[in-house]
Design an enzyme around this catalytic site. Structure first.
Site, short mmCIF file in Angstrom:
data_model
loop_
_atom_site.label_atom_id
_atom_site.label_comp_id
_atom_site.label_asym_id
_atom_site.label_seq_id
_atom_site.Cartn_x
_atom_site.Cartn_y
_atom_site.Cartn_z
N GLY A 6 1.44 -2.54 1.78
CA GLY A 6 0.08 -2.11 1.47
C GLY A 6 -0.58 -3.14 0.58
O GLY A 6 0.02 -4.15 0.19
N ASP A 7 -1.84 -2.89 0.22
CA ASP A 7 -2.59 -3.88 -0.54
C ASP A 7 -1.96 -4.20 -1.90
O ASP A 7 -1.86 -5.36 -2.29
CB ASP A 7 -4.05 -3.48 -0.69
CG ASP A 7 -4.25 -2.07 -1.25
OD1 ASP A 7 -3.26 -1.33 -1.43
OD2 ASP A 7 -5.40 -1.72 -1.51
N ASN A 8 -1.51 -3.20 -2.62
CA ASN A 8 -0.94 -3.46 -3.94
C ASN A 8 0.45 -4.08 -3.86
O ASN A 8 0.77 -5.00 -4.62
CB ASN A 8 -0.92 -2.18 -4.77
CG ASN A 8 -2.34 -1.70 -5.04
OD1 ASN A 8 -3.12 -2.39 -5.66
ND2 ASN A 8 -2.67 -0.53 -4.53
#
Length: 139
Positions: A6-8
């Site tokens: 995911g983005d994080n």
């Protein structure tokens, strides 16, 4: 690039994040996270225990309304500058409910307006803690 991240988690890999080093990401959502070698369990639910893309853990706190609230309120304001450091205006920025604290049905509001309130004062609350009032959302 981190596959299936995911983005994080992808950001943690891209930053080469070492365990224990905190990251603050300010976007439409705001996140605070760090890589960890130990699993995080937060009974309050404020910190989520994710995995990072490097095989470690990624404790993360997230708010839905971060810079989005400032941008939206700035767009509604006649002025984007304010020389005042303090305001009586209170703006709970829950435009889309909130994730942390868990307030999915919360809504933004503006209170404390006076005839003498400068348009730019409305921009102060999303970026500063109100100093003379405390506002607690209802769950």
């Amino acid at each position: 690039m981190a596959r299936a991240a995911g983005d994080n988690a992808g950001a943690a890999v891209g930053l080469g994040l070492a365990p224990g080093v905190p990251v603050l990401s300010l976007g439409t959502s705001g996140t605070a996270f760090m890589s960890s070698t130990a699993r995080t369990v937060d009974p309050s639910g404020d910190v989520a225990g994710f995995a990072d893309a490097a095989g470690r853990f990624l404790p993360l706190a997230c708010t839905l309304n971060c810079t989005l609230a400032v941008d939206r309120i700035a767009g509604c304001s006649a002025s984007t500058r304010c020389r005042r450091e303090h305001t009586e205006v209170v703006v709970p920025p829950y435009l889309d409910g909130e994730r942390t604290p868990n307030l999915p049905n919360a809504a933004a509001s503006i209170t404390g307006l006076r005839h003498a309130t400068a348009p730019g004062e409305i921009l102060l609350p999303p970026t500063r803690e109100p100093s003379s009032r405390s506002w607690k959302p209802s769950r």
